[in-house]
Design a protein around this motif. Structure first.
Motif, PDB file in Angstrom:
ATOM      1  N   VAL A  20      -8.767   9.889   4.593  1.00  0.00           N
ATOM      2  CA  VAL A  20      -8.564   9.233   3.310  1.00  0.00           C
ATOM      3  C   VAL A  20      -9.514   9.866   2.306  1.00  0.00           C
ATOM      4  O   VAL A  20     -10.735   9.739   2.429  1.00  0.00           O
ATOM      5  CB  VAL A  20      -8.802   7.715   3.406  1.00  0.00           C
ATOM      6  N   VAL A  21      -8.953  10.555   1.329  1.00  0.00           N
ATOM      7  CA  VAL A  21      -9.766  11.214   0.307  1.00  0.00           C
ATOM      8  C   VAL A  21     -10.161  10.238  -0.786  1.00  0.00           C
ATOM      9  O   VAL A  21     -11.286  10.234  -1.275  1.00  0.00           O
ATOM     10  CB  VAL A  21      -9.002  12.411  -0.296  1.00  0.00           C
ATOM     11  N   GLU A  22      -9.208   9.380  -1.152  1.00  0.00           N
ATOM     12  CA  GLU A  22      -9.450   8.467  -2.269  1.00  0.00           C
ATOM     13  C   GLU A  22      -8.556   7.254  -2.125  1.00  0.00           C
ATOM     14  O   GLU A  22      -7.414   7.356  -1.660  1.00  0.00           O
ATOM     15  CB  GLU A  22      -9.156   9.178  -3.595  1.00  0.00           C
ATOM     16  N   MET A  82       0.853  -1.187   0.000  1.00  0.00           N
ATOM     17  CA  MET A  82       0.000   0.000   0.000  1.00  0.00           C
ATOM     18  C   MET A  82       0.890   1.238   0.000  1.00  0.00           C
ATOM     19  O   MET A  82       1.801   1.346   0.825  1.00  0.00           O
ATOM     20  CB  MET A  82      -0.922   0.032   1.220  1.00  0.00           C
ATOM     21  N   CYS A  83       0.647   2.154  -0.919  1.00  0.00           N
ATOM     22  CA  CYS A  83       1.379   3.413  -0.962  1.00  0.00           C
ATOM     23  C   CYS A  83       0.460   4.541  -0.514  1.00  0.00           C
ATOM     24  O   CYS A  83      -0.671   4.670  -1.013  1.00  0.00           O
ATOM     25  CB  CYS A  83       1.907   3.699  -2.364  1.00  0.00           C
ATOM     26  N   LEU A  84       0.941   5.334   0.440  1.00  0.00           N
ATOM     27  CA  LEU A  84       0.209   6.480   0.952  1.00  0.00           C
ATOM     28  C   LEU A  84       0.769   7.741   0.321  1.00  0.00           C
ATOM     29  O   LEU A  84       1.957   8.035   0.456  1.00  0.00           O
ATOM     30  CB  LEU A  84       0.329   6.579   2.473  1.00  0.00           C
ATOM     31  N   LEU A  85      -0.078   8.469  -0.374  1.00  0.00           N
ATOM     32  CA  LEU A  85       0.297   9.725  -1.013  1.00  0.00           C
ATOM     33  C   LEU A  85      -0.458  10.866  -0.357  1.00  0.00           C
ATOM     34  O   LEU A  85      -1.517  10.666   0.239  1.00  0.00           O
ATOM     35  CB  LEU A  85      -0.042   9.697  -2.508  1.00  0.00           C
ATOM     36  N   GLY A  86       0.080  12.065  -0.512  1.00  0.00           N
ATOM     37  CA  GLY A  86      -0.621  13.238   0.004  1.00  0.00           C
ATOM     38  C   GLY A  86       0.359  14.348   0.310  1.00  0.00           C
ATOM     39  O   GLY A  86       1.567  14.124   0.410  1.00  0.00           O
ATOM     40  N   PRO A  87      -0.159  15.562   0.482  1.00  0.00           N
ATOM     41  CA  PRO A  87       0.720  16.699   0.780  1.00  0.00           C
ATOM     42  C   PRO A  87       1.319  16.594   2.171  1.00  0.00           C
ATOM     43  O   PRO A  87       0.849  15.828   3.021  1.00  0.00           O
ATOM     44  CB  PRO A  87      -0.223  17.899   0.668  1.00  0.00           C
ATOM     45  N   SER A  88       2.365  17.358   2.406  1.00  0.00           N
ATOM     46  CA  SER A  88       2.950  17.417   3.742  1.00  0.00           C
ATOM     47  C   SER A  88       1.887  17.865   4.740  1.00  0.00           C
ATOM     48  O   SER A  88       1.075  18.741   4.448  1.00  0.00           O
ATOM     49  CB  SER A  88       4.123  18.400   3.764  1.00  0.00           C
ATOM     50  N   GLY A  89       1.886  17.225   5.912  1.00  0.00           N
ATOM     51  CA  GLY A  89       0.912  17.577   6.934  1.00  0.00           C
ATOM     52  C   GLY A  89      -0.426  16.885   6.811  1.00  0.00           C
ATOM     53  O   GLY A  89      -1.351  17.180   7.568  1.00  0.00           O
ATOM     54  N   SER A  90      -0.517  15.928   5.882  1.00  0.00           N
ATOM     55  CA  SER A  90      -1.804  15.247   5.690  1.00  0.00           C
ATOM     56  C   SER A  90      -2.035  14.120   6.677  1.00  0.00           C
ATOM     57  O   SER A  90      -3.137  13.565   6.735  1.00  0.00           O
ATOM     58  CB  SER A  90      -1.907  14.717   4.257  1.00  0.00           C
ATOM     59  N   GLU A 110     -11.470  15.990  -6.946  1.00  0.00           N
ATOM     60  CA  GLU A 110     -10.730  17.157  -7.425  1.00  0.00           C
ATOM     61  C   GLU A 110      -9.448  17.379  -6.638  1.00  0.00           C
ATOM     62  O   GLU A 110      -8.436  17.807  -7.184  1.00  0.00           O
ATOM     63  CB  GLU A 110     -11.615  18.404  -7.356  1.00  0.00           C
ATOM     64  N   ARG A 111      -9.472  17.086  -5.325  1.00  0.00           N
ATOM     65  CA  ARG A 111      -8.272  17.296  -4.521  1.00  0.00           C
ATOM     66  C   ARG A 111      -7.168  16.353  -4.974  1.00  0.00           C
ATOM     67  O   ARG A 111      -5.994  16.733  -5.018  1.00  0.00           O
ATOM     68  CB  ARG A 111      -8.589  17.077  -3.032  1.00  0.00           C
ATOM     69  N   THR A 112      -7.515  15.109  -5.297  1.00  0.00           N
ATOM     70  CA  THR A 112      -6.522  14.162  -5.808  1.00  0.00           C
ATOM     71  C   THR A 112      -5.975  14.635  -7.144  1.00  0.00           C
ATOM     72  O   THR A 112      -4.763  14.607  -7.390  1.00  0.00           O
ATOM     73  CB  THR A 112      -7.131  12.763  -5.969  1.00  0.00           C
ATOM     74  N   VAL A 159      -3.378   2.281  -3.642  1.00  0.00           N
ATOM     75  CA  VAL A 159      -2.876   3.633  -3.421  1.00  0.00           C
ATOM     76  C   VAL A 159      -3.921   4.383  -2.603  1.00  0.00           C
ATOM     77  O   VAL A 159      -5.117   4.351  -2.913  1.00  0.00           O
ATOM     78  CB  VAL A 159      -2.612   4.368  -4.750  1.00  0.00           C
ATOM     79  N   ILE A 160      -3.457   5.032  -1.544  1.00  0.00           N
ATOM     80  CA  ILE A 160      -4.314   5.834  -0.679  1.00  0.00           C
ATOM     81  C   ILE A 160      -3.874   7.294  -0.816  1.00  0.00           C
ATOM     82  O   ILE A 160      -2.682   7.596  -0.659  1.00  0.00           O
ATOM     83  CB  ILE A 160      -4.178   5.415   0.798  1.00  0.00           C
ATOM     84  N   PHE A 161      -4.806   8.176  -1.122  1.00  0.00           N
ATOM     85  CA  PHE A 161      -4.496   9.610  -1.119  1.00  0.00           C
ATOM     86  C   PHE A 161      -5.127  10.225   0.124  1.00  0.00           C
ATOM     87  O   PHE A 161      -6.339  10.140   0.339  1.00  0.00           O
ATOM     88  CB  PHE A 161      -5.033  10.305  -2.365  1.00  0.00           C
ATOM     89  N   MET A 162      -4.262  10.820   0.971  1.00  0.00           N
ATOM     90  CA  MET A 162      -4.712  11.442   2.210  1.00  0.00           C
ATOM     91  C   MET A 162      -4.558  12.954   2.136  1.00  0.00           C
ATOM     92  O   MET A 162      -3.640  13.467   1.515  1.00  0.00           O
ATOM     93  CB  MET A 162      -3.909  10.913   3.405  1.00  0.00           C
ATOM     94  N   ASP A 163      -5.453  13.640   2.801  1.00  0.00           N
ATOM     95  CA  ASP A 163      -5.337  15.094   2.951  1.00  0.00           C
ATOM     96  C   ASP A 163      -6.146  15.492   4.176  1.00  0.00           C
ATOM     97  O   ASP A 163      -7.247  14.971   4.405  1.00  0.00           O
ATOM     98  CB  ASP A 163      -5.852  15.820   1.712  1.00  0.00           C
ATOM     99  N   GLY A 164      -5.580  16.372   4.978  1.00  0.00           N
ATOM    100  CA  GLY A 164      -6.304  16.864   6.150  1.00  0.00           C
ATOM    101  C   GLY A 164      -6.661  15.803   7.157  1.00  0.00           C
ATOM    102  O   GLY A 164      -7.658  15.926   7.878  1.00  0.00           O
ATOM    103  N   GLY A 165      -5.861  14.720   7.218  1.00  0.00           N
ATOM    104  CA  GLY A 165      -6.103  13.689   8.214  1.00  0.00           C
ATOM    105  C   GLY A 165      -7.179  12.685   7.864  1.00  0.00           C
ATOM    106  O   GLY A 165      -7.594  11.907   8.724  1.00  0.00           O
TER     107      GLY A 165
END
Length: 254
Positions: free
Chosen positions: A228-230, A34-42, A244-246, A220-226
């Motif tokens: 899971v967005v997608e 599993m790969c976790l992606l996202g901006p710093s601080g997510s 849209e955030r992804t 693949v997991i996209f995280m933002d703001g704590g």
């Protein structure tokens, strides 16, 4: 069906008034990457640290190989395990950090055998033989007697991977393992990680290496703001993101 290697249910983590993880739910099957992606601080790195009980949860549950991480259940009540019990369970979870955290006064070989000897009480001969096998596996058979200061960043990170593997983990966690490396050294570390994935090691990888995620990840997991967005297979999340955030994030990093 076999028990998943990692299950997160409503995982929450606060630092003071800041809610860093806001209810993370995910499952990693045995042998999956599993790969976790996202901006710093997510919250990606914080989540990894919770999996290893380097951070205490403020809500939710984590299971590794069917066992609660850091706690035992007594009816409906959770009790935090004693430090010795936490360390015993943590021994089954390998973690590779951004920085290598090698002991500077020890050779590569000595760094790799330290935990098996101290924690697993292996004999020096057995630990040394296994360490040499692992150093060979990560392409460093000829660097066993080198000190960290004599190694490149990529070589130090490969020693760190060998050190984690020496404990025979069920699960490997990678927290942006190439982010501190010069660009020309990234490939040698990713090659080792690809080989690990191909061998069936269960891995959770926080990374910005999109090509690696596309090639190796099962999820693949996209995280933002704590949160899971997608989530989904790499072809879906990386090629046809729904949110849209992804799309915005990938547009800046691909």
């Amino acid at each position: 069906m076999s028990t998943p290697m990692l299950v997160a249910e409503g995982v929450r983590k606060n630092f003071g008034d800041s809610e860093v993880l806001r209810g993370i739910d995910l499952t990693v099957g045995r042998g999956e990457v599993m790969c976790l992606l996202g901006p710093s601080g997510s919250g990606k790195s914080t989540f990894l640290r919770c999996v290893n009980h380097l951070e205490r949860l403020d809500g939710g549950l984590l299971h590794v190989d069917g066992e609660l991480v850091g706690y035992r259940r007594d009816g409906e009540v959770l009790h935090e395990l004693r430090p010795r019990e936490v360390a015993s369970r943590r021994a089954h979870i390998g973690m590779v950090f951004q920085r290598f955290h090698l002991f500077p006064h020890m050779t590569a070989l000595e760094n790799v055998i330290e935990a098996p000897r101290r924690v697993r009480k292996q004999s020096g001969e057995a630990a040394s033989a296994r360490a040499r096998e692992l150093l060979a596996r990560v392409g460093l058979a000829d660097k066993a007697d080198a000190y960290p200061s004599q190694l490149s960043g990529g070589q130090q990170q490969r020693v760190a991977i060998a050190r984690s593997l020496a404990m025979e983990p069920k699960l490997m966690l990678f927290d942006e393992p190439t982010s501190a490396l010069d660009p020309e050294l990234v490939g040698e570390v990713l090659t080792v990680m690809r080989d690990l994935a191909a061998s069936g090691m269960t891995m959770v990888v926080v990374t910005h290496e999109i090509a690696f995620a596309r090639e190796v990840a099962d999820q693949v997991i996209f995280m933002d703001g704590g949160v899971v967005v997608e989530s989904g297979p790499p072809d879906e999340v990386l090629t046809r993101p729904r949110h849209e955030r992804t799309k915005s994030f990938l547009g800046k990093v691909i």
